[in-house]
Design a protein around this motif. Structure first.
Motif, PDB file in Angstrom:
ATOM      1  N   HIS A  92      -7.615   7.181  -9.136  1.00 48.39           N
ATOM      2  CA  HIS A  92      -7.705   8.525  -8.656  1.00 48.39           C
ATOM      3  C   HIS A  92      -7.899   8.358  -6.970  1.00 48.39           C
ATOM      4  O   HIS A  92      -7.465   7.978  -6.081  1.00 48.39           O
ATOM      5  N   GLY A  93      -7.390   9.516  -6.691  1.00 52.04           N
ATOM      6  CA  GLY A  93      -6.874  10.227  -5.454  1.00 52.04           C
ATOM      7  C   GLY A  93      -8.372   9.618  -3.830  1.00 52.04           C
ATOM      8  O   GLY A  93      -7.951   8.426  -2.582  1.00 52.04           O
ATOM      9  N   GLY A  94      -9.596   9.589  -4.524  1.00 55.89           N
ATOM     10  CA  GLY A  94     -10.270   8.822  -3.301  1.00 55.89           C
ATOM     11  C   GLY A  94     -10.588   7.348  -3.643  1.00 55.89           C
ATOM     12  O   GLY A  94     -11.015   6.376  -2.385  1.00 55.89           O
ATOM     13  N   LEU A  95      -9.885   6.660  -4.591  1.00 54.95           N
ATOM     14  CA  LEU A  95      -9.820   5.511  -4.818  1.00 54.95           C
ATOM     15  C   LEU A  95      -9.007   4.707  -3.506  1.00 54.95           C
ATOM     16  O   LEU A  95      -9.390   3.788  -3.205  1.00 54.95           O
ATOM     17  N   LEU A  96      -8.098   5.353  -3.838  1.00 53.74           N
ATOM     18  CA  LEU A  96      -6.705   4.999  -3.208  1.00 53.74           C
ATOM     19  C   LEU A  96      -7.288   5.276  -1.834  1.00 53.74           C
ATOM     20  O   LEU A  96      -6.960   4.580  -0.498  1.00 53.74           O
ATOM     21  N   CYS A  97      -7.276   6.190  -1.311  1.00 53.28           N
ATOM     22  CA  CYS A  97      -8.216   6.341  -0.174  1.00 53.28           C
ATOM     23  C   CYS A  97      -9.360   5.574   0.847  1.00 53.28           C
ATOM     24  O   CYS A  97      -8.745   4.865   1.591  1.00 53.28           O
ATOM     25  N   ALA A  98     -10.323   4.760  -0.690  1.00 54.58           N
ATOM     26  CA  ALA A  98     -11.006   3.759   0.052  1.00 54.58           C
ATOM     27  C   ALA A  98     -10.246   2.620   0.097  1.00 54.58           C
ATOM     28  O   ALA A  98     -10.779   1.799   0.867  1.00 54.58           O
ATOM     29  N   ILE A  99      -9.271   2.497  -1.058  1.00 51.06           N
ATOM     30  CA  ILE A  99      -8.939   1.010  -0.701  1.00 51.06           C
ATOM     31  C   ILE A  99      -7.855   1.028   0.632  1.00 51.06           C
ATOM     32  O   ILE A  99      -8.068   0.154   1.316  1.00 51.06           O
ATOM     33  N   ALA A 100      -6.931   2.102   0.394  1.00 47.25           N
ATOM     34  CA  ALA A 100      -6.550   2.553   2.689  1.00 47.25           C
ATOM     35  C   ALA A 100      -7.042   2.155   3.608  1.00 47.25           C
ATOM     36  O   ALA A 100      -6.967   1.937   3.714  1.00 47.25           O
ATOM     37  N   LEU A 101      -8.175   2.813   3.248  1.00 47.28           N
ATOM     38  CA  LEU A 101      -9.006   2.762   4.487  1.00 47.28           C
ATOM     39  C   LEU A 101      -9.967   1.228   4.750  1.00 47.28           C
ATOM     40  O   LEU A 101      -9.668   0.988   5.616  1.00 47.28           O
ATOM     41  N   GLY A 102     -10.175   0.594   3.627  1.00 49.01           N
ATOM     42  CA  GLY A 102     -11.029  -0.410   3.955  1.00 49.01           C
ATOM     43  C   GLY A 102      -9.731  -1.995   4.247  1.00 49.01           C
ATOM     44  O   GLY A 102      -9.898  -2.536   4.881  1.00 49.01           O
ATOM     45  N   LEU A 103      -8.477  -1.656   3.282  1.00 50.60           N
ATOM     46  CA  LEU A 103      -7.457  -2.219   4.243  1.00 50.60           C
ATOM     47  C   LEU A 103      -7.015  -2.552   5.634  1.00 50.60           C
ATOM     48  O   LEU A 103      -6.421  -3.607   5.845  1.00 50.60           O
ATOM     49  N   ALA A 104      -6.802  -0.873   5.830  1.00 51.83           N
ATOM     50  CA  ALA A 104      -6.115  -0.464   7.247  1.00 51.83           C
ATOM     51  C   ALA A 104      -7.666  -1.217   8.284  1.00 51.83           C
ATOM     52  O   ALA A 104      -6.988  -1.672   9.442  1.00 51.83           O
ATOM     53  N   ALA A 105      -9.011  -0.971   7.727  1.00 49.53           N
ATOM     54  CA  ALA A 105     -10.012  -1.886   8.429  1.00 49.53           C
ATOM     55  C   ALA A 105      -9.491  -3.473   9.043  1.00 49.53           C
ATOM     56  O   ALA A 105      -9.583  -3.789   9.996  1.00 49.53           O
ATOM     57  N   LEU A 111       0.552  -0.967   0.130  1.00 49.60           N
ATOM     58  CA  LEU A 111       0.436   0.088  -0.148  1.00 49.60           C
ATOM     59  C   LEU A 111       0.773   1.196   0.207  1.00 49.60           C
ATOM     60  O   LEU A 111       1.211   2.405  -0.448  1.00 49.60           O
ATOM     61  N   GLY A 112       1.818   1.101   1.066  1.00 47.75           N
ATOM     62  CA  GLY A 112       3.091   2.041   1.187  1.00 47.75           C
ATOM     63  C   GLY A 112       3.578   2.361  -0.740  1.00 47.75           C
ATOM     64  O   GLY A 112       3.619   3.255  -0.522  1.00 47.75           O
ATOM     65  N   ILE A 113       3.848   1.454  -1.322  1.00 51.02           N
ATOM     66  CA  ILE A 113       4.951   1.714  -1.853  1.00 51.02           C
ATOM     67  C   ILE A 113       3.962   2.189  -3.175  1.00 51.02           C
ATOM     68  O   ILE A 113       3.571   3.841  -4.284  1.00 51.02           O
ATOM     69  N   LEU A 114       1.841   1.235  -3.220  1.00 52.05           N
ATOM     70  CA  LEU A 114       0.926   2.527  -4.121  1.00 52.05           C
ATOM     71  C   LEU A 114       0.515   3.838  -4.602  1.00 52.05           C
ATOM     72  O   LEU A 114       0.409   4.514  -4.644  1.00 52.05           O
ATOM     73  N   ALA A 115       0.891   4.142  -3.173  1.00 52.55           N
ATOM     74  CA  ALA A 115       0.964   6.263  -2.580  1.00 52.55           C
ATOM     75  C   ALA A 115       1.827   6.364  -3.044  1.00 52.55           C
ATOM     76  O   ALA A 115       1.391   7.656  -3.513  1.00 52.55           O
TER      77      ALA A 115
END
Length: 205
Positions: free
Chosen positions: A115-128, A54-58
């Protein structure tokens, strides 16, 4: 058998017969609940690879897209951990983790500019999801507040370091940018392959 060998065998049998159960879990080492929360994710390969992927993708999507992940990722870890402890949902989520690895790996390998919004959604879902999985390490004697703080701090630090390293490695505007982009794409294909293998092993077991 020589006398020295007999002594060695006798000594080994003695230790085997009188050996007690060993615990390699970090909580058992009693380093403290804050450190237990910070170190526990690093003992699970699913967390280690997923956090780095996730860090590399971001980082590969640029600083402007990556900044929001810095806050959302530790927040998602806390939300998932709280939900896991409240609902006693302590599943390792191996299939979810494998699917996430495949997704992150493919995004990196194909170099998709999401899109940045999709990246945020992926990060939030993965972290949860990973926060809920780490809830399994919280025992009745664990200080939940300290454990949660350690987990969130570890998530923030690791994501920040990996994103910053990726941004520096890409070196936007330099003559070597092309091969560095290719290197990140190759790394993404390896991450996707690891996800496929992890999912296959989970289904096989």
């Amino acid at each position: 058998m020589s006398g020295q060998s007999k002594s060695a065998v006798a000594g080994a049998l003695f230790f085997l017969l009188y050996a007690k159960t060993a615990s390699a879990h970090i909580i058992g080492a009693r380093l403290g609940d804050f450190y237990a929360g910070a170190v526990h994710p690093l003992t699970d390969l699913k967390d280690v690879i997923l956090w780095f992927a996730l860090g590399i993708l971001a980082g590969s999507l640029g600083a402007s897209n990556a900044r929001s992940v810095l806050l959302l990722f530790p927040f998602g870890l806390l939300a998932g951990l709280t939900t896991g402890m409240t609902m006693n949902a302590t599943s390792e989520g191996a299939l979810v983790a494998a699917g996430a690895l495949v997704l992150l790996g493919l995004l990196l390998a194909l170099e998709l500019r999401i899109h940045g919004g999709l990246l945020c959604a992926i990060a939030l879902g993965l972290a949860a999801a990973r926060g809920a999985a780490n809830a399994g390490a919280v025992g009745p004697e664990t200080n939940r507040l300290l454990f949660a703080a350690g987990l969130a701090v570890a998530g923030y630090v690791i994501i920040a370091l990996v994103m910053a390293s990726t941004l520096a490695f890409r070196g936007a505007g330099t003559a070597t940018q092309t091969w560095r982009r290719v290197a990140i794409r190759v790394l993404g294909s390896w991450i996707a392959a690891l996800g496929l293998m992890m999912g296959g092993l989970t289904l096989a077991s």
